[in-house]
Design an enzyme around this catalytic site. Structure first.
Site, PDB file in Angstrom:
ATOM      1  N   TYR A  60       0.846  -1.192   0.000  1.00 10.97           N
ATOM      2  CA  TYR A  60       0.000   0.000   0.000  1.00 10.97           C
ATOM      3  C   TYR A  60       0.882   1.243   0.000  1.00 10.97           C
ATOM      4  CZ  TYR A  60      -3.725  -3.236   1.417  1.00 10.97           C
ATOM      5  OH  TYR A  60      -4.620  -4.281   1.490  1.00 10.97           O
ATOM      6  N   PRO A 207     -15.631  -4.214   1.994  1.00  6.15           N
ATOM      7  CA  PRO A 207     -16.867  -4.528   2.727  1.00  6.15           C
ATOM      8  C   PRO A 207     -18.022  -3.576   2.446  1.00  6.15           C
ATOM      9  CG  PRO A 207     -15.301  -3.459   4.175  1.00  6.15           C
ATOM     10  CD  PRO A 207     -14.564  -3.739   2.887  1.00  6.15           C
ATOM     11  N   LEU A 208     -17.746  -2.391   1.898  1.00 14.09           N
ATOM     12  CA  LEU A 208     -18.812  -1.410   1.659  1.00 14.09           C
ATOM     13  C   LEU A 208     -19.137  -1.233   0.184  1.00 14.09           C
ATOM     14  CD1 LEU A 208     -17.914   1.274   4.343  1.00 14.09           C
ATOM     15  CD2 LEU A 208     -19.792  -0.357   4.365  1.00 14.09           C
ATOM     16  N   GLY A 211     -22.887  -0.787  -3.937  1.00 15.38           N
ATOM     17  CA  GLY A 211     -23.551  -0.176  -5.072  1.00 15.38           C
ATOM     18  C   GLY A 211     -24.667   0.768  -4.675  1.00 15.38           C
TER      19      GLY A 211
END
Length: 284
Positions: A60, A207-208, A211
């Site tokens: 990252y 996890p979010l 849509g």
């Protein structure tokens, strides 16, 4: 009753809603944050909250997310926070992720993670992807060797099948699986069920990604309104209710958004609400 914590071993027990650092670096998970101090402020907030499971990776940035974690960790004097990291990707630019399972490279990455995080050992090291160009026994085996050396406490896998998990377990115990999973993407339901049956932590990345379901006018809106919550909080609460082995790691580079996410752990969904949510699909 929904479990509040997950136990990796007799010493490592974490609150199930964690935090992922992937959004801390620049666009495309590349380069520094546009406001590095703000990134460290987020990590300060994480360390001074009830969140005690932090997921990061040297890929990252590369390295920038680990550096923000290290800077915040230097000033932190509280109880132990479990830090999970990953190995097995090379980076050539924004949004470019190239798997590399060369065991010598994986060993080097473990050392890089230790150095960049300022740690003597890693609570959890996860193989970002199984590289088909190298034997699984070599990829997982080098991590098992480093566990014997005391540099790694637990070993996990990412984006794998049940067959992958069982093959890896013949080499070393597997403590976690990190697969893509959310309210509208449940292709790995079988892997989650396997993890549930064998007490393996299931860490859903993305996890979010719900849509239009999570928009102000989407199907989650009515349930969110009933709980005085946001649709995103309801999506996280659904994950926490779905299985006691699920450890969501929503990421953000905004302190207020971080605290909004953590509030999801206090939402109690009814059985009827769980049925409504579970029956939703992104096609609605």
């Amino acid at each position: 009753m929904v479990a509040k914590t997950f136990k990796f071993d007799d010493e490592l027990e974490v609150n199930r809603l964690g935090y992922g650092t992937m959004q801390l670096p620049g666009k495309g998970v590349w380069g520094p944050n546009a406001d590095p101090k703000a990134a460290v402020d987020v990590m300060d907030a994480v360390f001074n909250s009830d969140v005690n499971f932090i997921d990061t990776a040297d890929a990252y940035g590369p390295l920038f997310a680990n550096d923000y974690v290290r800077q915040a960790l230097q000033d932190y004097e509280g109880a132990h926070k479990m830090i999970a990291t990953k190995v097995g990707f090379t980076r050539q630019g924004p949004d470019v992720w190239t798997p590399l399972g060369n065991p010598d490279y994986l060993r080097q990455q473990v050392e890089i993670n230790l150095f960049s995080l300022g740690l003597d050992s890693l609570d959890l090291i996860q193989l970002h992807r199984i590289d088909p160009h190298y034997p699984l026994a070599d990829q997982v085996g080098v991590l098992a060797d480093m566990k014997k050396e005391g540099k790694v406490k637990h070993i996990g896998l990412s984006q794998v099948t049940i067959d992958d998990i069982e093959a890896a377990q013949k080499i070393t115990p597997i403590a976690s699986v990190q697969n893509r999973y959310n309210l509208t993407d449940r292709h790995d339901e079988d892997v989650l069920n396997y993890a549930d049956q064998h007490h393996i932590a299931f860490i859903p990345w993305y996890p979010l990604a719900t849509g239009h379901l999570a928009t102000a006018t989407g199907p989650l809106a009515d349930i969110a309104k009933a709980h005085r919550a946001t649709p995103a909080q309801i999506a996280l609460a659904w994950l926490l209710h779905r299985s006691d082995v699920i450890l969501p790691i929503p990421g953000t580079s905004n302190v207020n958004h971080f605290f909004s996410n953590t509030a999801a752990s206090r939402i109690a969904l009814s059985a009827e609400e769980m049925t409504q949510l579970t029956n939703l699909s992104d096609a609605e």
